[in-house]
Design an enzyme around this catalytic site. Structure first.
Site, mmCIF file in Angstrom:
data_model
loop_
_atom_site.group_PDB
_atom_site.id
_atom_site.type_symbol
_atom_site.label_atom_id
_atom_site.label_comp_id
_atom_site.label_asym_id
_atom_site.label_seq_id
_atom_site.Cartn_x
_atom_site.Cartn_y
_atom_site.Cartn_z
ATOM 1 N N VAL A 54 -5.098 5.796 -7.654
ATOM 2 C CA VAL A 54 -3.731 6.210 -7.175
ATOM 3 C C VAL A 54 -3.643 5.142 -5.681
ATOM 4 O O VAL A 54 -2.460 6.119 -5.069
ATOM 5 C CB VAL A 54 -5.066 7.712 -6.575
ATOM 6 C CG1 VAL A 54 -5.524 7.047 -5.290
ATOM 7 C CG2 VAL A 54 -3.801 8.516 -6.099
ATOM 8 N N TYR A 55 -4.745 4.373 -5.297
ATOM 9 C CA TYR A 55 -3.905 3.904 -4.021
ATOM 10 C C TYR A 55 -2.995 2.675 -4.162
ATOM 11 O O TYR A 55 -3.103 1.562 -4.599
ATOM 12 C CB TYR A 55 -5.293 2.525 -4.127
ATOM 13 C CG TYR A 55 -6.892 3.275 -4.134
ATOM 14 C CD1 TYR A 55 -6.643 4.353 -3.330
ATOM 15 C CD2 TYR A 55 -8.238 2.346 -3.927
ATOM 16 C CE1 TYR A 55 -8.354 5.087 -3.117
ATOM 17 C CE2 TYR A 55 -9.036 3.117 -3.218
ATOM 18 C CZ TYR A 55 -9.245 4.453 -2.852
ATOM 19 O OH TYR A 55 -10.341 4.886 -2.428
ATOM 20 N N SER A 56 -2.079 3.341 -3.163
ATOM 21 C CA SER A 56 -1.414 2.571 -3.824
ATOM 22 C C SER A 56 -0.348 2.571 -4.292
ATOM 23 O O SER A 56 0.832 1.838 -4.976
ATOM 24 C CB SER A 56 -0.508 1.145 -2.774
ATOM 25 O OG SER A 56 -1.292 0.753 -1.478
ATOM 26 N N ALA A 57 -0.759 3.615 -5.557
ATOM 27 C CA ALA A 57 -0.033 4.337 -7.399
ATOM 28 C C ALA A 57 0.396 2.826 -7.749
ATOM 29 O O ALA A 57 1.093 2.941 -8.316
ATOM 30 C CB ALA A 57 1.760 4.577 -6.290
#
Length: 343
Positions: A54-57
């Site tokens: 999920v970090y920066s998609a």
């Protein structure tokens, strides 16, 4: 740098873990800055990198995978990532179900440019999913060779115990590690979670050891409070109109004075405090710049004496989290009063 065993896995990791949350647009770091940060950390002896889909998609995973692949360094690091957060539209693009885990792991492997993940972690609990379903999916991934070890993140102590019981009863892979929020300002995990991790031989990768920036030295009573994207998105943790955050500021001020008296920076005091706990394997740092990273690495050069530890306990007593919003995850019934009432 001394390396420590990750629970009972036999894998050795550094006492500082490089967190990848600031890699990508969340931290305004592209390939060049990410490469510099990873290179500097590896040169200093850091051998574990933690990120999440999920970090920066997904961009954080892509940047880490690109750097490791292009420089032939994949086998030099313990690579950890996480699954749970929503990755796009649709009712099934997130959570802890078998359906999502099986899809998400392949997406992460592709972004990371690797055929296996060393530590695959469930990012948050999901009350809507039976823990046996989650462990069953993770067990299949281990047996398929896509994942070496499994872990959890921000799980309450009772859910960690439940997961171990389920693993024993159903012959599933067990969680080898837990990743809780832990700092001088957020010490609730000392009361139950950390002892549980020790009891079950789990490694502990502590996130937010600088309390989301509160222990970076920038939050002082006589200084203008810093503005950040994080503060705007998480007002419960940063809004100074809230009494809990004013108490955090007062505690941060006293800790900064204590650090100065002890001849170290507040960052060194905060990181060394977390790394010193006997249950903690590694403290996750999330530097956005080389300057930040270097200040974090200097925490390895100091030791906290008993009198300094006693002074910390006087400022923030053991087991106390000053602001409950800093616990990372709370059951839905605590967030919605309607769920606590009988129909």
């Amino acid at each position: 740098m001394d390396h420590r065993p990750l629970g009972r896995t036999g894998v050795k990791v550094s006492p500082l873990c490089l967190g990848g949350m600031m890699f990508g647009r969340w931290g305004d770091n592209g390939p060049g800055e990410t490469a510099k940060l990873i290179t500097r950390a590896l040169d200093a002896g850091v051998n574990v990198i933690d990120t999440a889909d999920v970090y920066s998609a997904g961009e954080s995973e892509e940047l880490i995978g690109r750097f490791l692949a292009e420089n032939g360094l994949r086998d030099e690091v313990v690579l950890a990532t996480k699954v749970h957060g929503r990755m796009g539209e649709g009712p099934n693009r997130g959570g802890n179900s078998r359906a999502w885990i099986m899809r998400a792991v392949d997406d992460s492997l592709r972004r990371l440019r690797t055929d296996h993940i060393d530590l695959y972690q469930i990012h948050r609990p999901d009350p809507s999913v039976d823990i046996d379903e989650t462990l069953g999916a993770l067990t299949d991934l281990v047996r398929a060779g896509k994942v070496r070890y499994i872990g959890c993140s921000t799980f309450p102590a009772h859910q960690v115990v439940e997961a171990h019981w389920a693993a024993e009863r159903r012959q599933r892979e067990r969680f080898a590690s837990e990743q809780p929020p832990y700092s001088i300002l957020a010490r609730a995990v000392e009361a139950d979670l950390l002892p549980v991790c020790q009891r079950y031989g789990m490694g502990v990768l502590a996130w937010s050891p600088l309390a989301g920036g509160w222990l970076s030295g920038r939050y002082r009573e006589d200084a203008e409070l810093p503005r950040s994207r994080r503060a705007a998105l998480l007002p419960a943790r940063y809004d100074m109109e809230l009494e809990a955050n004013r108490r955090k500021l007062a505690a941060a001020e006293r800790l900064a004075v204590l650090a100065e008296q002890a001849g170290m920076s507040l960052v060194q005091l905060a990181l060394q405090f977390v790394m010193r706990h006997p249950a903690v394997t590694s403290a996750i740092i999330g530097p956005r710049t080389i300057e930040h990273l270097d200040s974090h690495l200097r925490a390895l050069d100091v030791r906290l004496t008993p009198d300094v530890l006693d002074a910390i306990d006087e400022i923030v007593p053991p087991g106390l989290t000053i602001n409950p919003a800093d616990t990372g995850w709370r059951p839905p019934e605590l967030l919605d009063p309607a769920l606590r009432r009988r129909p």
